[in-house]
Design an enzyme around this catalytic site. Structure first.
Site, short mmCIF file in Angstrom:
data_model
loop_
_atom_site.label_atom_id
_atom_site.label_comp_id
_atom_site.label_asym_id
_atom_site.label_seq_id
_atom_site.Cartn_x
_atom_site.Cartn_y
_atom_site.Cartn_z
N GLN A 35 -36.95 -33.19 -8.89
CA GLN A 35 -37.55 -32.51 -7.75
C GLN A 35 -36.53 -32.27 -6.65
OE1 GLN A 35 -40.66 -35.29 -6.77
NE2 GLN A 35 -39.24 -36.97 -6.54
N ASP A 92 -41.29 -43.89 -1.93
CA ASP A 92 -40.87 -43.95 -0.53
C ASP A 92 -40.98 -45.36 0.07
OD1 ASP A 92 -43.65 -44.20 -0.15
OD2 ASP A 92 -43.87 -42.06 0.28
N ASP A 132 -39.77 -43.91 -16.52
CA ASP A 132 -41.04 -43.21 -16.68
C ASP A 132 -42.16 -44.25 -16.74
OD1 ASP A 132 -43.26 -41.77 -17.54
OD2 ASP A 132 -42.09 -40.48 -18.86
N ALA A 133 -43.23 -44.02 -15.98
CA ALA A 133 -44.34 -44.97 -15.96
C ALA A 133 -44.95 -45.16 -17.35
CB ALA A 133 -45.41 -44.49 -14.98
N ASP A 153 -49.95 -44.19 -7.58
CA ASP A 153 -49.68 -43.24 -6.50
C ASP A 153 -48.85 -42.06 -7.05
OD1 ASP A 153 -49.73 -42.21 -3.97
OD2 ASP A 153 -48.10 -43.44 -3.19
#
Length: 438
Positions: A173, A226, A280-281, A298
């Site tokens: 991103q 974050d 990666d989750a 999230d």
């Protein structure tokens, strides 16, 4: 003498820890910097702390130079205030290179009795090239990423007074951290948070699940690079371990090192209770792991098929295997007001994985009404405990967050189950995005 002065407050990151713990070496470096600037030293004072850290001040005829170090974090805070207009950057760069800093943020303040009030500007010092990143930029908003609302708002913001704190891209991103009247983070041109109201979102995301869980010892966060959700989790004294999984190393690094984010996430990723996993989750939750008391999801909104694959019955089924029997899961679920079918579809997909669910929402000024789903293996209690830790924006009694209007509730009958073999959640998302753009 002319009172006009230059004042620089410098945050130096990823410095060599050994250097930051050597009082004599730091004293030598700062005295050399002062001499190179041609300034007169009136006095010096340096002190070493136990077990680590140094503070030092050099009083100058034109003001002062100081340093305070945290070797355990590789961080140094420097402050230079001087009258005159000599060029400071070459000397500051040399000092930062001696500290082996990888990055530095600079707050510049104009001083003097006849200076019209002006807010400080924050810039990035490129240590290698000895240049300051401009506080304003020629960033062009792209029309093919993000949603129309955020694009329009970003365009308007970039035309006004702003500082670009960070702009770059990762394999996943585009990242933009900027300062206006607040601090804002954009990912792929979509607003992730405003420092003015992000606590509405993050307190609502974390507190209901933490209060309902039988224990808060072990917590898993999927996404949340974050560090703001982890900040709220760490308010609970019973928390012993937090695993955070985020695929974007650059986002996490920014949260760990950038002064603007460190202020707002309260250095949460640097807490000894927290372990960050860059992966990666899907891969992480497939491993052999101890059960978690609370799991917080999230993820970004399911705007495409890749992200939609993170909101599937199969993924939530794997998560269920990691949740303690008396544990609680919470998942961010978009807006029940702007996209009610999407909101309820996330809840229905979680239910299809064997959970009991309960939806709730909060008003976040930057986003509007935003929704979440709680999920448990046993039927959820109707009673919502009061918040037991320090908080800023949510009411102690959260019961009203679980009330929905008849209009929103009526859309529940149109919810779908999102499965790996039939990914449709992003299509539901796209319908609402097109409606908003009309």
């Amino acid at each position: 003498m002319d009172t006009k002065g230059q004042h620089f407050v410098i945050d130096a990151f990823q410095c060599q820890s050994d250097i930051l713990n050597q009082e004599d070496v730091l004293k030598e470096f700062l005295i050399k910097a002062v001499e190179d600037l041609g300034m007169e030293i009136l006095s010096t004072y340096f002190h070493s702390f136990s077990p680590q850290g140094v503070t030092g001040v050099i009083v100058l005829s034109t003001s002062h130079l100081s340093i305070h170090t945290w070797p355990e974090h590789g961080y140094a805070a420097l402050d230079l205030y001087t009258c005159g207009d000599q060029k400071l950057w070459p000397v500051l760069r040399e000092l930062l290179l001696k500290l082996e800093a990888k990055r530095a943020s600079v707050h510049e303040i104009v001083r003097g009795h006849d200076i019209v009030h002006r807010p400080s500007s924050m810039k990035e010092l490129d240590i290698l090239s000895d240049t300051l990143v401009k506080s304003k930029s020629d960033i062009r908003v792209k029309d093919d990423i993000g949603n129309e609302w955020d694009r329009a708002y970003l365009k308007a913001t970039l035309k006004g007074n702003h500082n670009i704190l960070y702009h770059g891209s990762s394999p996943f991103q585009e990242l933009l951290l900027m300062e206006t009247t607040d601090i804002r983070l954009y990912l792929n041109q979509e607003l992730q948070f405003s420092s003015l109201d992000e606590r509405y979102y993050h307190e609502a995301l974390v507190f209901p699940a933490m209060e309902l869980a039988a224990s808060q010892k072990r917590v898993l966060v999927l996404g949340g690079g974050d560090g703001l959700a982890v900040r709220e989790i760490l308010k609970y004294p019973n928390v012993e371990h937090v695993d955070l999984v985020d695929i974007d190393a650059k986002m996490v690094q920014l949260a760990k090192t950038h002064s603007a984010l460190l202020v707002h996430n309260e250095r949460s990723f640097l807490d000894e209770k927290v372990t960050v996993h860059i992966e990666d989750a899907k891969g992480y939750i497939s491993g052999k792991l101890e059960p978690y008391d609370v799991i917080i999801i999230d993820f970004p909104d399911p705007s495409d098929s890749i992200i939609s694959s993170l909101y599937t019955k199969e993924l939530f089924s794997k998560v269920a295997l990691l949740l303690a029997e008396d544990g609680v899961l919470v998942c961010q679920s978009n807006s029940p007001e702007e996209a009610p079918r999407l909101f309820w579809s996330i809840g229905k997909t979680i239910e299809a994985a064997g959970f009991y669910t309960r939806g709730y929402k909060i008003f976040v000024p930057s986003f509007g009404v935003w929704g979440f789903h709680l999920a448990t293996k046993k039927e959820l209690s109707e009673e919502i405990p009061e918040i037991s830790v320090p908080h800023e924006v949510l009411p102690k009694n959260m019961a009203h967050l679980f009330n929905f209007s008849p209009t929103i509730l009526s859309e529940r009958q149109h919810a779908i189950v999102n499965e790996e073999s039939n990914l449709t959640l992003h299509e539901v998302y796209e319908v609402y995005e097109k409606e908003l753009e009309r």
